[in-house]
Design a protein around this motif. Structure first.
Motif, mmCIF file in Angstrom:
data_model
loop_
_atom_site.group_PDB
_atom_site.id
_atom_site.type_symbol
_atom_site.label_atom_id
_atom_site.label_comp_id
_atom_site.label_asym_id
_atom_site.label_seq_id
_atom_site.Cartn_x
_atom_site.Cartn_y
_atom_site.Cartn_z
ATOM 1 N N GLY A 69 0.791 -1.223 0.000
ATOM 2 C CA GLY A 69 0.000 0.000 0.000
ATOM 3 C C GLY A 69 0.824 1.274 0.000
ATOM 4 O O GLY A 69 0.264 2.360 0.047
ATOM 5 N N LEU A 70 2.143 1.166 -0.061
ATOM 6 C CA LEU A 70 2.993 2.360 -0.120
ATOM 7 C C LEU A 70 3.092 2.839 -1.565
ATOM 8 O O LEU A 70 2.973 2.053 -2.504
ATOM 9 N N TRP A 71 3.331 4.128 -1.741
ATOM 10 C CA TRP A 71 3.473 4.692 -3.081
ATOM 11 C C TRP A 71 4.887 4.446 -3.573
ATOM 12 O O TRP A 71 5.860 4.693 -2.866
ATOM 13 N N VAL A 72 5.007 3.959 -4.792
ATOM 14 C CA VAL A 72 6.290 3.632 -5.400
ATOM 15 C C VAL A 72 6.491 4.531 -6.610
ATOM 16 O O VAL A 72 5.587 4.708 -7.423
ATOM 17 N N VAL A 73 7.691 5.102 -6.714
ATOM 18 C CA VAL A 73 8.078 5.886 -7.886
ATOM 19 C C VAL A 73 9.314 5.221 -8.462
ATOM 20 O O VAL A 73 10.244 4.886 -7.727
ATOM 21 N N ARG A 74 9.331 5.036 -9.781
ATOM 22 C CA ARG A 74 10.498 4.439 -10.429
ATOM 23 C C ARG A 74 10.666 5.087 -11.779
ATOM 24 O O ARG A 74 9.718 5.206 -12.559
ATOM 25 N N GLU A 75 11.882 5.508 -12.059
ATOM 26 C CA GLU A 75 12.180 6.066 -13.363
ATOM 27 C C GLU A 75 12.135 4.933 -14.385
ATOM 28 O O GLU A 75 12.572 3.809 -14.107
ATOM 29 N N ALA A 76 11.602 5.205 -15.570
ATOM 30 C CA ALA A 76 11.461 4.161 -16.590
ATOM 31 C C ALA A 76 12.816 3.583 -16.983
ATOM 32 O O ALA A 76 12.931 2.392 -17.241
ATOM 33 N N GLY A 78 15.225 3.199 -15.006
ATOM 34 C CA GLY A 78 15.750 2.446 -13.863
ATOM 35 C C GLY A 78 16.836 3.168 -13.102
ATOM 36 O O GLY A 78 17.535 2.567 -12.292
ATOM 37 N N GLY A 79 16.998 4.466 -13.319
ATOM 38 C CA GLY A 79 18.059 5.222 -12.654
ATOM 39 C C GLY A 79 17.777 5.527 -11.199
ATOM 40 O O GLY A 79 18.678 5.510 -10.367
ATOM 41 N N SER A 80 16.542 5.808 -10.862
ATOM 42 C CA SER A 80 16.214 6.157 -9.479
ATOM 43 C C SER A 80 14.788 5.742 -9.173
ATOM 44 O O SER A 80 13.998 5.436 -10.067
ATOM 45 N N GLY A 81 14.476 5.752 -7.899
ATOM 46 C CA GLY A 81 13.138 5.398 -7.453
ATOM 47 C C GLY A 81 13.046 5.526 -5.957
ATOM 48 O O GLY A 81 14.050 5.735 -5.268
ATOM 49 N N GLY A 82 11.842 5.395 -5.417
ATOM 50 C CA GLY A 82 11.680 5.524 -3.980
ATOM 51 C C GLY A 82 10.310 5.062 -3.522
ATOM 52 O O GLY A 82 9.389 4.875 -4.316
ATOM 53 N N LEU A 83 10.216 4.876 -2.206
ATOM 54 C CA LEU A 83 8.966 4.511 -1.543
ATOM 55 C C LEU A 83 8.477 5.706 -0.736
ATOM 56 O O LEU A 83 9.276 6.376 -0.076
ATOM 57 N N PHE A 84 7.169 5.931 -0.754
ATOM 58 C CA PHE A 84 6.590 7.076 -0.055
ATOM 59 C C PHE A 84 5.266 6.692 0.571
ATOM 60 O O PHE A 84 4.602 5.764 0.121
ATOM 61 N N LEU A 85 4.881 7.445 1.603
ATOM 62 C CA LEU A 85 3.597 7.227 2.253
ATOM 63 C C LEU A 85 2.461 7.902 1.491
ATOM 64 O O LEU A 85 1.335 7.431 1.504
ATOM 65 N N PHE A 123 11.302 6.557 6.317
ATOM 66 C CA PHE A 123 10.259 5.933 7.128
ATOM 67 C C PHE A 123 9.453 4.939 6.299
ATOM 68 O O PHE A 123 9.122 3.858 6.768
ATOM 69 N N ALA A 124 9.163 5.293 5.062
ATOM 70 C CA ALA A 124 8.409 4.381 4.191
ATOM 71 C C ALA A 124 9.220 3.122 3.912
ATOM 72 O O ALA A 124 8.668 2.022 3.856
ATOM 73 N N GLY A 125 10.536 3.250 3.754
ATOM 74 C CA GLY A 125 11.387 2.081 3.557
ATOM 75 C C GLY A 125 11.384 1.173 4.770
ATOM 76 O O GLY A 125 11.306 -0.054 4.645
ATOM 77 N N LEU A 126 11.468 1.765 5.953
ATOM 78 C CA LEU A 126 11.411 0.970 7.183
ATOM 79 C C LEU A 126 10.051 0.305 7.351
ATOM 80 O O LEU A 126 9.952 -0.842 7.772
ATOM 81 N N LEU A 127 9.006 1.033 7.010
ATOM 82 C CA LEU A 127 7.653 0.483 7.096
ATOM 83 C C LEU A 127 7.476 -0.695 6.143
ATOM 84 O O LEU A 127 6.863 -1.703 6.496
ATOM 85 N N ALA A 128 8.032 -0.586 4.955
ATOM 86 C CA ALA A 128 7.947 -1.687 3.988
ATOM 87 C C ALA A 128 8.699 -2.910 4.493
ATOM 88 O O ALA A 128 8.211 -4.038 4.389
#
Length: 195
Positions: A69-76, A78-85, A123-128
């Motif tokens: 249920g966390l929001w995921v962003v990923r560059e097409a 594949g260079g960067s990305g992240g998890l967010f609440l 925090f989102a990474g720890l939550l995941a």
């Protein structure tokens, strides 16, 4: 400038499912419809639209939710990305990664997992990570909680039996001393009359 490409013939041919693509210039946000979180398996990322729909010079970011249920962003690329609440934080991350030119964001309806290093919220990474541990350890946790509940019920039963025994003992004393005519109201046994 936000340009919704939802009704594009090219996009419908490439991705017939529920998906939106928006071009976002610097300092602007994109709106995507709210969708319920699907707890199914993660879907592979779609291919980048061809040059007739989206220029190769514009960086593309996939935004969606993972199975937790966390929001995921990923560059097409594949260079960067992240998890967010929050979805807003995910869109902000994509805009900041593509400053000053801006980027295109593709909001996916199907869940997908982050397969690059998390450059998003700590925090989102720890939550995941915690959610993965809970999912793996859930059967053990359920057994542990079940045994704790069983022991708790045994303890409550023993305490109830002790109180019931105390009441029976007190009733027997009253019956023997007062022959059922009086009841003892004192909390202290020293107040009992000596026969």
């Amino acid at each position: 400038m936000i340009r919704q490409l939802k009704h594009s013939r090219v996009l419908h041919e490439l991705w017939p499912g529920e998906m939106r693509l928006a071009y976002v210039g610097h300092g602007q946000g994109a709106a995507a419809p709210r969708r319920p979180i699907a707890a199914s398996t993660t879907a592979p990322l779609p291919p980048r639209p061809d040059a007739s729909a989206l220029s190769e010079a514009i960086p593309l970011f996939f935004i969606g939710r993972n199975k937790s249920g966390l929001w995921v962003v990923r560059e097409a690329a594949g260079g960067s990305g992240g998890l967010f609440l929050f979805k807003q934080s995910a869109a902000r991350f994509a805009r900041r990664q593509s400053e000053p030119a801006g980027c295109a964001m593709m909001f996916l309806a199907e869940p997908f997992e982050l397969d690059v290093e998390n450059h998003g919220g700590r925090f989102a990474g720890l939550l995941a990570a915690a959610s993965e541990v809970v999912v793996r350890r859930a059967p053990l946790l359920v057994r542990c909680i079940g045994s704790v509940i069983a022991e708790w019920r045994k303890l409550i039963a023993e305490i109830s039996d002790a109180f019931a025994g105390h009441r029976r003992h007190r009733d027997a004393i009253e019956k023997e001393l007062f022959h059922g005519q009086y009841t003892l109201c004192s909390k202290n046994d020293d107040d009992l009359p000596i026969p």
